[in-house]
Design a protein around this motif. Structure first.
Motif, mmCIF file in Angstrom:
data_model
loop_
_atom_site.group_PDB
_atom_site.id
_atom_site.type_symbol
_atom_site.label_atom_id
_atom_site.label_comp_id
_atom_site.label_asym_id
_atom_site.label_seq_id
_atom_site.Cartn_x
_atom_site.Cartn_y
_atom_site.Cartn_z
ATOM 1 N N ILE A 1 125.139 3.312 45.594
ATOM 2 C CA ILE A 1 124.489 4.260 44.698
ATOM 3 C C ILE A 1 125.223 5.589 44.856
ATOM 4 C CG2 ILE A 1 122.374 5.568 44.243
ATOM 5 C CD1 ILE A 1 120.858 3.141 45.525
ATOM 6 N N ALA A 2 125.586 6.211 43.751
ATOM 7 C CA ALA A 2 126.217 7.528 43.769
ATOM 8 C C ALA A 2 125.604 8.333 42.630
ATOM 9 C CB ALA A 2 127.727 7.412 43.617
ATOM 10 N N GLN A 3 124.698 9.224 42.971
ATOM 11 C CA GLN A 3 123.931 9.971 41.988
ATOM 12 C C GLN A 3 124.001 11.461 42.263
ATOM 13 O OE1 GLN A 3 122.430 8.845 39.330
ATOM 14 N NE2 GLN A 3 121.231 7.011 39.722
ATOM 15 N N THR A 4 123.619 12.263 41.271
ATOM 16 C CA THR A 4 123.489 13.709 41.425
ATOM 17 C C THR A 4 122.100 14.104 40.954
ATOM 18 O OG1 THR A 4 125.850 14.042 41.063
ATOM 19 C CG2 THR A 4 124.426 15.957 40.774
ATOM 20 N N VAL A 5 121.400 14.851 41.789
ATOM 21 C CA VAL A 5 120.050 15.308 41.489
ATOM 22 C C VAL A 5 120.135 16.453 40.474
ATOM 23 C CG1 VAL A 5 117.933 16.263 42.483
ATOM 24 C CG2 VAL A 5 119.341 14.667 43.820
ATOM 25 N N LYS A 6 119.333 16.364 39.401
ATOM 26 C CA LYS A 6 119.366 17.389 38.348
ATOM 27 C C LYS A 6 118.926 18.759 38.852
ATOM 28 C CE LYS A 6 118.520 14.678 34.173
ATOM 29 N NZ LYS A 6 117.538 14.387 33.121
#
Length: 145
Positions: free
Chosen positions: A92-97
């Motif tokens: 998983i590779a995400q960016t928090v808004k």
């Protein structure tokens, strides 16, 4: 659809940020499990007990609402299928808004598909990394990979 077809379709719909479409792939009642404490974490509102198809749509809707989809770099490295069961491995590779914090976590997803519908969804991930990213807890002694 075969188990493999269902898994590929699930991943496609997740990648397209289609919570209602994802929910259509699930049985009305399913067995959900997260690698989190039962009470979840206040920074991660989508983590809570789930069981119904409506819960599935809500889960993926909340997940999408908290992340920047254009910065999603989640990858799948392997899909293993044995009859009705499948295991999906990846990162998983995400960016928090809200705080622009990016994080990565390895994951394993155990699915069961019966009659073309998903009846089991067990996901294992680095829950501490996810909670820290969502809470903005990335101080000098806390690294979010």
């Amino acid at each position: 659809m075969t188990t493999r077809d269902t898994v590929h379709e699930l991943l496609r719909r997740i990648g397209e940020s289609d919570p209602e479409g994802v929910a259509e792939l699930f049985a009305e009642q399913s067995d959900w499990r997260f690698s989190w404490p039962d009470e979840g974490h206040p920074s991660v509102p989508w983590i809570r007990p789930r069981a119904s198809r409506a819960d599935v749509a809500e889960h993926f809707g909340a997940l999408g609402a908290h992340h920047a989809p254009e910065r999603n770099r989640t990858t799948v490295t392997r899909i293993l299928v044995d009859g009705d069961d499948a295991v999906v491995l990846g990162t998983i590779a995400q960016t928090v808004k809200i705080n622009d914090v990016s994080y990565t976590s390895p994951f394993a997803l155990h699915l069961t598909v019966e009659g073309g519908l998903i009846t089991r969804y067990h996901i294992y991930e680095d829950s501490l990394t996810v909670a820290r990213a969502l809470s903005g807890d990335t101080g000098p002694d806390r690294r979010v990979p």
